[in-house]
Scaffold this active site. Structure first.
Site, PDB file in Angstrom:
ATOM      1  N   ARG A 101      68.500  -8.731 -57.756  1.00  0.00           N
ATOM      2  CA  ARG A 101      68.817  -8.449 -59.290  1.00  0.00           C
ATOM      3  C   ARG A 101      68.020  -7.536 -60.004  1.00  0.00           C
ATOM      4  NH1 ARG A 101      71.978  -5.932 -61.119  1.00  0.00           N
ATOM      5  NH2 ARG A 101      73.456  -6.757 -59.789  1.00  0.00           N
ATOM      6  N   LYS A 136      61.850   5.578 -78.985  1.00  0.00           N
ATOM      7  CA  LYS A 136      62.978   4.781 -78.883  1.00  0.00           C
ATOM      8  C   LYS A 136      63.174   4.432 -77.521  1.00  0.00           C
ATOM      9  CE  LYS A 136      65.007   7.479 -82.679  1.00  0.00           C
ATOM     10  NZ  LYS A 136      65.958   8.286 -83.258  1.00  0.00           N
ATOM     11  N   GLU A 201      56.951  16.123 -90.242  1.00  0.00           N
ATOM     12  CA  GLU A 201      58.455  15.785 -90.422  1.00  0.00           C
ATOM     13  C   GLU A 201      58.994  16.678 -91.708  1.00  0.00           C
ATOM     14  OE1 GLU A 201      61.469  12.620 -88.940  1.00  0.00           O
ATOM     15  OE2 GLU A 201      60.983  12.473 -91.278  1.00  0.00           O
ATOM     16  N   ASP A 222      63.939  17.906 -88.871  1.00  0.00           N
ATOM     17  CA  ASP A 222      65.065  16.687 -88.836  1.00  0.00           C
ATOM     18  C   ASP A 222      66.337  17.163 -89.458  1.00  0.00           C
ATOM     19  OD1 ASP A 222      65.462  13.871 -88.146  1.00  0.00           O
ATOM     20  OD2 ASP A 222      65.248  13.429 -90.460  1.00  0.00           O
TER      21      ASP A 222
END
Length: 284
Positions: A101, A136, A201, A222
């Site tokens: 697994r 992320k 940004e 952005d």
């Protein structure tokens, strides 16, 4: 040529996963399977995709029992189709069952990330635009997930907070409240870490000139419209590299690339990739 994973990283992550699953104390296998029984396990693709994580999957068996021997049938970064055998592992059946697994969890998720990345890379083919990953990632699995992005043809951007400086919207507000300019903030970054790349940004075109005055290596656009991105490309005129970000999807990435930006970052590569359907078929 893929930049490989550090073997020490593989070992640390795999040991943690085996311990989490208590694979060394698998009560069912230890009670029911003869320790002398040998077998062969085959990773079988139940759908097509891009390979990533074969060494990681193999390490699950090797670290559990050093007698396990693995043979890859594809290489990381290769495409495969439904029904393909990705790798085989031979050794004690106990070890094959105890690590099954954990090995599948790694392989399915890493192949899923590589496959999704390749889809985005293919979507912008011919534009010269790079598909970037983000931070992320799953905590503790960043290096594996960023490696899977490389397997899919994507480009790793900022690995961590120390690898590159990024002045985001909250940083901008903190800088403004202190009465400093972005140029002064960038100078402070360079004084602290000479030679480090800086990205700023912005989310409005009127912020562009102040960002350029700081002479960053990158400017992040952005959640801008296609028209705003194209205008930013025109105004910057090569003085900084431009990264587009924000809600990028497979059906929109091509049109974003055609605005002329240098790169497009896609958080979904690592935070939303679907695990591929791969099974482990055991023969005694």
């Amino acid at each position: 040529m893929l930049d490989p994973l550090d073997p020490a990283v593989i070992e640390a992550v795999v040991r943690a996963a085996l311990n989490e699953d208590r694979a060394f104390d698998d009560v069912t296998t230890l009670a029911t399977v003869d320790p002398g029984l040998e077998g062969r396990a085959t990773f079988l693709a139940k759908e097509g995709g891009v390979a990533a994580g074969l060494d990681v999957a193999a390490a699950c068996f090797h670290l559990l029992d050093g007698r396990c021997r693995s043979t890859p049938h594809v290489q990381d970064g290769d495409r495969f189709t439904r029904g393909d055998h990705l790798a085989t592992v031979e050794g004690p059946v106990r070890a094959l069952l105890q690590a099954e697994r954990v090995a599948l969890n790694f392989l399915q998720r890493m192949c899923g990330t590589a496959t999704l990345t390749r889809a985005f890379v293919d979507a912008v083919a011919g534009t010269g635009v790079r598909v970037l990953d983000t931070r992320k990632t799953t905590p503790g699995l960043r290096d594996l997930e960023k490696y899977a992005v490389r397997c899919g043809g994507g480009t790793n951007h900022r690995r961590d907070l120390a690898a590159m400086a990024m002045i985001k919207d909250n940083h901008r507000e903190a800088i403004r409240r202190e009465g400093r300019t972005l140029a002064e903030a960038a100078a402070a970054i360079r004084a602290l870490r000479p030679g480090i790349a800086i990205e700023i940004e912005i989310d409005r075109l009127e912020q562009l000139e102040e960002a350029l005055a700081a002479q960053p290596e990158w400017i992040l656009l952005d959640n801008m419209t296609r028209e705003e991105m194209a205008e930013a490309v025109r105004r910057v005129a090569g003085r900084a590299r431009l990264e587009a970000s924000g809600g990028v999807r497979l059906d929109t990435v091509r049109s974003i690339a055609e605005t002329g930006v240098d790169a497009i970052s896609v958080g979904a590569l690592t935070h939303s990739a679907r695990a591929l359907d791969i099974s482990l078929e055991l023969e005694f």
